[in-house]
Design a protein around this motif. Structure first.
Motif, PDB file in Angstrom:
ATOM      1  N   UNK A   1     -11.042   7.751  -0.561  1.00 48.38           N
ATOM      2  CA  UNK A   1      -9.931   7.166   0.184  1.00 48.38           C
ATOM      3  C   UNK A   1     -10.015   5.637   0.203  1.00 48.38           C
ATOM      4  N   UNK A   2     -11.233   5.132   0.294  1.00 45.17           N
ATOM      5  CA  UNK A   2     -11.413   3.678   0.331  1.00 45.17           C
ATOM      6  C   UNK A   2     -10.968   3.049  -0.983  1.00 45.17           C
ATOM      7  N   UNK A   3     -11.209   3.739  -2.097  1.00 43.22           N
ATOM      8  CA  UNK A   3     -10.794   3.215  -3.397  1.00 43.22           C
ATOM      9  C   UNK A   3      -9.273   3.111  -3.498  1.00 43.22           C
ATOM     10  N   UNK A   4      -8.556   4.035  -2.869  1.00 44.67           N
ATOM     11  CA  UNK A   4      -7.086   3.978  -2.851  1.00 44.67           C
ATOM     12  C   UNK A   4      -6.620   2.763  -2.058  1.00 44.67           C
ATOM     13  N   UNK A   5      -7.301   2.488  -0.947  1.00 47.83           N
ATOM     14  CA  UNK A   5      -6.972   1.307  -0.132  1.00 47.83           C
ATOM     15  C   UNK A   5      -7.118   0.039  -0.963  1.00 47.83           C
ATOM     16  N   UNK A   6      -8.157  -0.029  -1.778  1.00 50.23           N
ATOM     17  CA  UNK A   6      -8.380  -1.207  -2.618  1.00 50.23           C
ATOM     18  C   UNK A   6      -7.286  -1.358  -3.670  1.00 50.23           C
ATOM     19  N   UNK A   7      -6.830  -0.248  -4.246  1.00 45.40           N
ATOM     20  CA  UNK A   7      -5.731  -0.310  -5.219  1.00 45.40           C
ATOM     21  C   UNK A   7      -4.472  -0.854  -4.558  1.00 45.40           C
ATOM     22  N   UNK A   8      -4.174  -0.371  -3.352  1.00 44.27           N
ATOM     23  CA  UNK A   8      -2.994  -0.855  -2.615  1.00 44.27           C
ATOM     24  C   UNK A   8      -3.117  -2.350  -2.332  1.00 44.27           C
ATOM     25  N   UNK A   9      -4.320  -2.791  -1.949  1.00 52.51           N
ATOM     26  CA  UNK A   9      -4.547  -4.217  -1.694  1.00 52.51           C
ATOM     27  C   UNK A   9      -4.257  -5.035  -2.941  1.00 52.51           C
ATOM     28  N   UNK A  10      -4.727  -4.579  -4.095  1.00 45.60           N
ATOM     29  CA  UNK A  10      -4.495  -5.321  -5.336  1.00 45.60           C
ATOM     30  C   UNK A  10      -3.018  -5.407  -5.678  1.00 45.60           C
ATOM     31  N   UNK A  11      -2.278  -4.307  -5.452  1.00 46.03           N
ATOM     32  CA  UNK A  11      -0.840  -4.313  -5.716  1.00 46.03           C
ATOM     33  C   UNK A  11      -0.118  -5.302  -4.810  1.00 46.03           C
ATOM     34  N   UNK A  12      -0.508  -5.323  -3.535  1.00 43.73           N
ATOM     35  CA  UNK A  12       0.129  -6.226  -2.570  1.00 43.73           C
ATOM     36  C   UNK A  12      -0.109  -7.682  -2.940  1.00 43.73           C
ATOM     37  N   UNK A  13      -1.306  -7.989  -3.405  1.00 43.33           N
ATOM     38  CA  UNK A  13      -1.638  -9.389  -3.711  1.00 43.33           C
ATOM     39  C   UNK A  13      -1.107  -9.833  -5.069  1.00 43.33           C
ATOM     40  N   UNK A  14      -0.858  -8.887  -5.967  1.00 42.47           N
ATOM     41  CA  UNK A  14      -0.343  -9.256  -7.285  1.00 42.47           C
ATOM     42  C   UNK A  14       1.182  -9.322  -7.342  1.00 42.47           C
ATOM     43  N   UNK A  15       1.844  -8.449  -6.616  1.00 38.46           N
ATOM     44  CA  UNK A  15       3.303  -8.335  -6.726  1.00 38.46           C
ATOM     45  C   UNK A  15       4.055  -9.646  -6.480  1.00 38.46           C
ATOM     46  N   UNK A  16       3.710 -10.428  -5.432  1.00 35.87           N
ATOM     47  CA  UNK A  16       4.465 -11.678  -5.213  1.00 35.87           C
ATOM     48  C   UNK A  16       4.423 -12.619  -6.412  1.00 35.87           C
ATOM     49  N   UNK A  17       3.360 -12.578  -7.175  1.00 37.98           N
ATOM     50  CA  UNK A  17       3.229 -13.465  -8.329  1.00 37.98           C
ATOM     51  C   UNK A  17       3.902 -12.878  -9.565  1.00 37.98           C
ATOM     52  N   UNK A  18       3.849 -11.571  -9.687  1.00 39.35           N
ATOM     53  CA  UNK A  18       4.485 -10.950 -10.851  1.00 39.35           C
ATOM     54  C   UNK A  18       6.011 -10.976 -10.747  1.00 39.35           C
ATOM     55  N   UNK A  19       6.518 -10.998  -9.525  1.00 39.78           N
ATOM     56  CA  UNK A  19       7.967 -11.126  -9.331  1.00 39.78           C
ATOM     57  C   UNK A  19       8.472 -12.451  -9.897  1.00 39.78           C
ATOM     58  N   UNK A  20       7.585 -13.473  -9.870  1.00 41.21           N
ATOM     59  CA  UNK A  20       7.969 -14.794 -10.365  1.00 41.21           C
ATOM     60  C   UNK A  20       8.243 -14.797 -11.870  1.00 41.21           C
TER      61      UNK A  20
END
Length: 245
Positions: free
Chosen positions: A23-42
């Motif tokens: 479950x903790x590994x899933x949390x880390x994947x979600x964290x990475x998506x949240x931190x990458x998305x604002x930059x990839x939208x650019x």
């Protein structure tokens, strides 16, 4: 042999190889998506330049956490054969991340300008040394995870620490956005140490004590990180390391 000693359990054996980070590994994947998305939208913003270097690095970064989640799941369903085969993919990702991260760090180093103020120089030095600390921590921890791959209770903790060693770099991507409730540095440190504390809580809840890998590895990571971002940037040695060109 003393009968009393025979009745006492070996403290090293209370840590089993059971899966504990699914479950903790899933949390880390979600964290990475949240931190990458604002930059990839650019990427779709014609007024903003997003380099291929950043895109590739971000994808490698995300792939590492997805692989960690998949490996944790395979461990939970005891699919050892596929888990070992995907281990070779982790070797590729480790090398690719180190190469990509080093390339990005050198790019920051080459932007040095002798006209910078002392305050700004310390800030940029702290940034470079933070990247260097992440690279060295990830390299060492993932290597130790590989070395101890046959001792699963040690292996999995080194691999989770390797993953957590990159959390600060991830949070930094969003820490300075205007909508953040607190300033950048406190947000990065609080988030990083909050995630580092999670495996300790998991060990305490499941096994009743903290494994030595976490007991010594986490404090060492924190102390060395604080030295790199807090103490060394104000020294000539730290500035020479950050901007040698």
């Amino acid at each position: 042999m003393n009968k009393n000693n025979m009745l006492q359990p070996n403290k090293n054996l209370i840590f089993s190889s059971q899966p504990i980070y699914g479950k903790f590994s899933i949390v880390l994947v979600v964290l990475m998506l949240i931190t990458l998305l604002p930059h990839y939208v650019k990427i779709f913003d014609s007024e903003t330049i997003v380099t291929a270097q950043f895109v590739i690095h971000g994808m490698l970064y995300l792939c590492w956490y997805i692989l960690f989640a998949v490996q944790s799941h395979l461990s939970s369903i005891q699919n050892v054969a596929l888990h070992k085969k995907l281990g070779y993919l982790s070797l590729f990702l480790i090398c690719a991340l180190i190469f990509s991260g080093t390339d990005m760090m050198i790019g920051v180093m080459q932007n040095y300008d002798s006209s910078w103020s002392e305050v700004f120089l310390r800030s940029r030095t702290s940034f470079v040394l933070a990247i260097l600390h992440t690279l060295l921590s990830f390299s060492c921890l993932s290597l130790l995870g590989i070395i101890f791959r046959k001792k699963l209770h040690i292996h999995k903790r080194f691999m989770v620490l390797a993953s957590l060693s990159m959390v600060s770099a991830s949070v930094t991507r969003i820490a300075y956005l205007p909508m953040m409730p607190i300033s950048g540095v406190p947000l990065v440190l609080l988030s990083t140490y909050g995630f580092l504390f999670a495996p300790i809580v998991i060990d305490r809840m499941i096994f009743g004590r903290v494994h030595p890998v976490l007991k010594w590895g986490i404090p060492l990571y924190i102390v060395t990180q604080l030295l790199c971002i807090g103490f060394l940037p104000s020294t000539e040695i730290g500035q020479a390391i950050a901007f040698p060109f």
